[in-house]
Write a protein that holds these residues in place. Structure first.
Motif, PDB file in Angstrom:
ATOM      1  N   GLY A  18      32.056  43.510  42.913  1.00  0.00           N
ATOM      2  CA  GLY A  18      33.342  42.856  42.700  1.00  0.00           C
ATOM      3  C   GLY A  18      33.966  43.314  41.392  1.00  0.00           C
ATOM      4  O   GLY A  18      33.261  43.654  40.443  1.00  0.00           O
ATOM      5  N   VAL A  19      35.279  43.353  41.358  1.00  0.00           N
ATOM      6  CA  VAL A  19      35.972  43.775  40.136  1.00  0.00           C
ATOM      7  C   VAL A  19      37.067  42.764  39.830  1.00  0.00           C
ATOM      8  O   VAL A  19      37.701  42.224  40.723  1.00  0.00           O
ATOM      9  CB  VAL A  19      36.545  45.193  40.282  1.00  0.00           C
ATOM     10  CG1 VAL A  19      37.553  45.286  41.414  1.00  0.00           C
ATOM     11  CG2 VAL A  19      37.162  45.679  38.979  1.00  0.00           C
ATOM     12  N   GLU A  20      37.261  42.498  38.542  1.00  0.00           N
ATOM     13  CA  GLU A  20      38.340  41.600  38.134  1.00  0.00           C
ATOM     14  C   GLU A  20      39.049  42.169  36.921  1.00  0.00           C
ATOM     15  O   GLU A  20      38.567  43.065  36.251  1.00  0.00           O
ATOM     16  CB  GLU A  20      37.800  40.209  37.834  1.00  0.00           C
ATOM     17  CG  GLU A  20      36.660  40.161  36.841  1.00  0.00           C
ATOM     18  CD  GLU A  20      36.041  38.774  36.748  1.00  0.00           C
ATOM     19  OE1 GLU A  20      34.865  38.646  37.135  1.00  0.00           O
ATOM     20  OE2 GLU A  20      36.732  37.858  36.306  1.00  0.00           O
ATOM     21  N   ILE A  22      41.724  43.944  36.793  1.00  0.00           N
ATOM     22  CA  ILE A  22      42.535  45.144  36.963  1.00  0.00           C
ATOM     23  C   ILE A  22      43.589  44.811  38.011  1.00  0.00           C
ATOM     24  O   ILE A  22      43.250  44.436  39.120  1.00  0.00           O
ATOM     25  CB  ILE A  22      41.702  46.347  37.439  1.00  0.00           C
ATOM     26  CG1 ILE A  22      40.570  46.609  36.462  1.00  0.00           C
ATOM     27  CG2 ILE A  22      42.571  47.577  37.614  1.00  0.00           C
ATOM     28  CD1 ILE A  22      39.610  47.659  36.938  1.00  0.00           C
ATOM     29  N   CYS A  27      42.009  48.765  41.041  1.00  0.00           N
ATOM     30  CA  CYS A  27      40.661  48.198  41.077  1.00  0.00           C
ATOM     31  C   CYS A  27      39.785  48.933  42.071  1.00  0.00           C
ATOM     32  O   CYS A  27      38.587  49.019  41.901  1.00  0.00           O
ATOM     33  CB  CYS A  27      40.707  46.704  41.401  1.00  0.00           C
ATOM     34  SG  CYS A  27      41.159  46.307  43.093  1.00  0.00           S
ATOM     35  N   LYS A  28      40.375  49.475  43.117  1.00  0.00           N
ATOM     36  CA  LYS A  28      39.569  50.211  44.108  1.00  0.00           C
ATOM     37  C   LYS A  28      38.955  51.441  43.468  1.00  0.00           C
ATOM     38  O   LYS A  28      37.808  51.779  43.718  1.00  0.00           O
ATOM     39  CB  LYS A  28      40.460  50.631  45.278  1.00  0.00           C
ATOM     40  CG  LYS A  28      40.645  49.554  46.306  1.00  0.00           C
ATOM     41  CD  LYS A  28      40.999  50.146  47.669  1.00  0.00           C
ATOM     42  CE  LYS A  28      41.004  49.075  48.720  1.00  0.00           C
ATOM     43  NZ  LYS A  28      40.106  49.353  49.811  1.00  0.00           N
ATOM     44  N   ALA A  30      38.085  51.867  40.431  1.00  0.00           N
ATOM     45  CA  ALA A  30      37.049  51.478  39.469  1.00  0.00           C
ATOM     46  C   ALA A  30      35.692  51.349  40.144  1.00  0.00           C
ATOM     47  O   ALA A  30      34.669  51.673  39.570  1.00  0.00           O
ATOM     48  CB  ALA A  30      37.418  50.166  38.791  1.00  0.00           C
ATOM     49  N   THR A  31      35.680  50.885  41.375  1.00  0.00           N
ATOM     50  CA  THR A  31      34.396  50.627  42.025  1.00  0.00           C
ATOM     51  C   THR A  31      34.016  51.681  43.059  1.00  0.00           C
ATOM     52  O   THR A  31      32.910  51.655  43.577  1.00  0.00           O
ATOM     53  CB  THR A  31      34.413  49.261  42.737  1.00  0.00           C
ATOM     54  OG1 THR A  31      35.454  49.264  43.715  1.00  0.00           O
ATOM     55  CG2 THR A  31      34.624  48.128  41.755  1.00  0.00           C
ATOM     56  N   GLU A  33      33.198  54.828  42.927  1.00  0.00           N
ATOM     57  CA  GLU A  33      32.017  55.634  42.629  1.00  0.00           C
ATOM     58  C   GLU A  33      30.739  54.803  42.764  1.00  0.00           C
ATOM     59  O   GLU A  33      29.719  55.287  43.269  1.00  0.00           O
ATOM     60  CB  GLU A  33      32.115  56.210  41.211  1.00  0.00           C
ATOM     61  CG  GLU A  33      30.936  57.131  40.900  1.00  0.00           C
ATOM     62  CD  GLU A  33      31.093  57.875  39.590  1.00  0.00           C
ATOM     63  OE1 GLU A  33      32.219  57.988  39.079  1.00  0.00           O
ATOM     64  OE2 GLU A  33      30.065  58.352  39.076  1.00  0.00           O
ATOM     65  N   ILE A  34      30.822  53.561  42.333  1.00  0.00           N
ATOM     66  CA  ILE A  34      29.646  52.685  42.417  1.00  0.00           C
ATOM     67  C   ILE A  34      29.310  52.419  43.879  1.00  0.00           C
ATOM     68  O   ILE A  34      28.149  52.509  44.292  1.00  0.00           O
ATOM     69  CB  ILE A  34      29.900  51.364  41.669  1.00  0.00           C
ATOM     70  CG1 ILE A  34      30.148  51.649  40.181  1.00  0.00           C
ATOM     71  CG2 ILE A  34      28.724  50.411  41.832  1.00  0.00           C
ATOM     72  CD1 ILE A  34      30.626  50.448  39.392  1.00  0.00           C
ATOM     73  N   GLU A  35      30.334  52.120  44.660  1.00  0.00           N
ATOM     74  CA  GLU A  35      30.094  51.842  46.086  1.00  0.00           C
ATOM     75  C   GLU A  35      29.518  53.067  46.786  1.00  0.00           C
ATOM     76  O   GLU A  35      28.590  52.961  47.587  1.00  0.00           O
ATOM     77  CB  GLU A  35      31.408  51.424  46.758  1.00  0.00           C
ATOM     78  CG  GLU A  35      31.949  50.085  46.278  1.00  0.00           C
ATOM     79  CD  GLU A  35      33.334  49.800  46.834  1.00  0.00           C
ATOM     80  OE1 GLU A  35      33.622  50.208  47.972  1.00  0.00           O
ATOM     81  OE2 GLU A  35      34.137  49.168  46.118  1.00  0.00           O
ATOM     82  N   ASP A  44      35.426  45.046  52.970  1.00  0.00           N
ATOM     83  CA  ASP A  44      36.224  45.208  51.761  1.00  0.00           C
ATOM     84  C   ASP A  44      37.250  44.078  51.723  1.00  0.00           C
ATOM     85  O   ASP A  44      38.085  43.991  52.611  1.00  0.00           O
ATOM     86  CB  ASP A  44      36.922  46.564  51.833  1.00  0.00           C
ATOM     87  CG  ASP A  44      37.370  47.038  50.474  1.00  0.00           C
ATOM     88  OD1 ASP A  44      37.262  48.247  50.225  1.00  0.00           O
ATOM     89  OD2 ASP A  44      37.825  46.200  49.679  1.00  0.00           O
ATOM     90  N   PRO A  46      40.132  42.451  49.527  1.00  0.00           N
ATOM     91  CA  PRO A  46      40.995  42.333  48.343  1.00  0.00           C
ATOM     92  C   PRO A  46      41.291  40.863  48.091  1.00  0.00           C
ATOM     93  O   PRO A  46      41.377  40.068  49.015  1.00  0.00           O
ATOM     94  CB  PRO A  46      42.261  43.088  48.756  1.00  0.00           C
ATOM     95  CG  PRO A  46      42.254  43.098  50.238  1.00  0.00           C
ATOM     96  CD  PRO A  46      40.832  42.991  50.688  1.00  0.00           C
ATOM     97  N   MET A  50      44.486  41.496  43.586  1.00  0.00           N
ATOM     98  CA  MET A  50      44.667  42.853  44.077  1.00  0.00           C
ATOM     99  C   MET A  50      46.078  43.060  44.582  1.00  0.00           C
ATOM    100  O   MET A  50      46.639  44.135  44.478  1.00  0.00           O
ATOM    101  CB  MET A  50      43.661  43.080  45.224  1.00  0.00           C
ATOM    102  CG  MET A  50      43.923  44.290  46.053  1.00  0.00           C
ATOM    103  SD  MET A  50      43.062  45.704  45.409  1.00  0.00           S
ATOM    104  CE  MET A  50      43.288  46.824  46.758  1.00  0.00           C
TER     105      MET A  50
ATOM    106  N   MET B   1      37.879  37.401  41.314  1.00  0.00           N
ATOM    107  CA  MET B   1      37.695  38.837  41.486  1.00  0.00           C
ATOM    108  C   MET B   1      38.866  39.404  42.271  1.00  0.00           C
ATOM    109  O   MET B   1      39.373  38.779  43.182  1.00  0.00           O
ATOM    110  CB  MET B   1      36.411  39.126  42.266  1.00  0.00           C
ATOM    111  CG  MET B   1      35.188  38.573  41.605  1.00  0.00           C
ATOM    112  SD  MET B   1      33.946  39.813  41.435  1.00  0.00           S
ATOM    113  CE  MET B   1      32.720  38.924  40.561  1.00  0.00           C
ATOM    114  N   HIS B   3      38.760  42.249  43.949  1.00  0.00           N
ATOM    115  CA  HIS B   3      38.314  43.094  45.055  1.00  0.00           C
ATOM    116  C   HIS B   3      36.810  42.917  45.188  1.00  0.00           C
ATOM    117  O   HIS B   3      36.087  43.009  44.207  1.00  0.00           O
ATOM    118  CB  HIS B   3      38.708  44.535  44.711  1.00  0.00           C
ATOM    119  CG  HIS B   3      37.927  45.597  45.385  1.00  0.00           C
ATOM    120  ND1 HIS B   3      38.141  45.974  46.689  1.00  0.00           N
ATOM    121  CD2 HIS B   3      36.955  46.410  44.927  1.00  0.00           C
ATOM    122  CE1 HIS B   3      37.315  46.965  46.982  1.00  0.00           C
ATOM    123  NE2 HIS B   3      36.598  47.258  45.945  1.00  0.00           N
ATOM    124  N   ILE B   4      36.371  42.628  46.381  1.00  0.00           N
ATOM    125  CA  ILE B   4      34.929  42.479  46.604  1.00  0.00           C
ATOM    126  C   ILE B   4      34.534  43.377  47.771  1.00  0.00           C
ATOM    127  O   ILE B   4      35.130  43.291  48.852  1.00  0.00           O
ATOM    128  CB  ILE B   4      34.546  41.022  46.934  1.00  0.00           C
ATOM    129  CG1 ILE B   4      34.934  40.100  45.780  1.00  0.00           C
ATOM    130  CG2 ILE B   4      33.060  40.908  47.227  1.00  0.00           C
ATOM    131  CD1 ILE B   4      34.709  38.637  46.076  1.00  0.00           C
TER     132      ILE B   4
END
Lengths: 60, 140
Positions: A18-20, A22, A27-28, A30-31, A33-35, A44, A46, A50, B1, B3-4
């Motif tokens: 999860g990202v917050e 941004i 925000c997509k 940002a994550t 590469e991690i995903e 997914d 949002p 978002m 959050m 985006h999850i």
């Protein structure tokens, strides 16, 4: 406020990323590469944040 | 959050897997082409590929324990983990957890931390929660 990514790994290995803080579609990125490193994104979701437009400064 | 994303873990990073193995008292045997299992399927027949793998995971200090074989997935994206859980694999299941949950969790944590750092994030908190989940908070 810093961009924050939280990763929750459950005892069975299932994982949520999860990202917050941004705004907008940034925000997509940002994550992504991690995903990708973890495996396959199966869902997914949002959140309201978002869908807000990013704060963009215009100057001349 | 804002985006999850829900992720299905795919094992593909051997370095992270090696670290996760070490945490659990296991050893990744790179390029070991067979893994230890009972050797015969129910009914007396076995698939020709049973027991074959690209890499294997063994239990340190327990030569009796069955092993995990890492078999390349049909789509080429990472490895499938295969093992014989008869009699809990003679100590294997205790180490890796039911359905290898502990091992996969450890692997995912390693991968997540590395990937977050590569993306410019730093780990500010890592906690194991009462439900057994690991929560990693990163910021940039």
């Amino acid at each position: 406020m810093p961009d924050t990514v939280t990763i929750i790994v459950n005892p069975d290995g299932s994982t949520e990323v999860g990202v917050e803080c941004i705004k907008g579609t940034a925000c997509k990125d940002a994550t992504k590469e991690i995903e990708r490193a973890l495996g396959r994104t199966v869902k997914d979701s949002p959140t309201k944040e978002m869908q807000e437009k990013p704060h963009v400064k215009h100057s001349r | 959050m804002s985006h999850i994303a829900t992720i299905e873990i795919i094992v593909k990073d051997l370095d992270s897997l090696e670290l996760a193995c070490a945490e659990l008292g296991l050893e990744l045997m790179r390029n070991q082409r067979t893994y230890k299992w009972y050797g015969r399927a129910v009914g007396g027949t076995a698939d020709a590929s049973d027991g074959l793998c690209e890499h294997a995971i063994r239990v340190k200090g327990n030569d009796r324990a069955y092993e995990i074989g890492l078999v390349r997935k049909a789509d080429g994206l990472g490895y499938e983990l295969r093992w014989d859980d008869y009699n809990s694999g003679y100590g294997l299941v205790e180490k890796v957890g039911a359905k290898a949950g502990k091992l996969i969790q450890g692997y995912a944590v390693e991968v997540a931390v590395r990937a977050a750092k590569r993306a410019g994030f730093r780990v500010v908190k890592k906690v194991t929660r009462t439900d057994g989940s690991v929560a990693i908070t990163t910021q940039r």
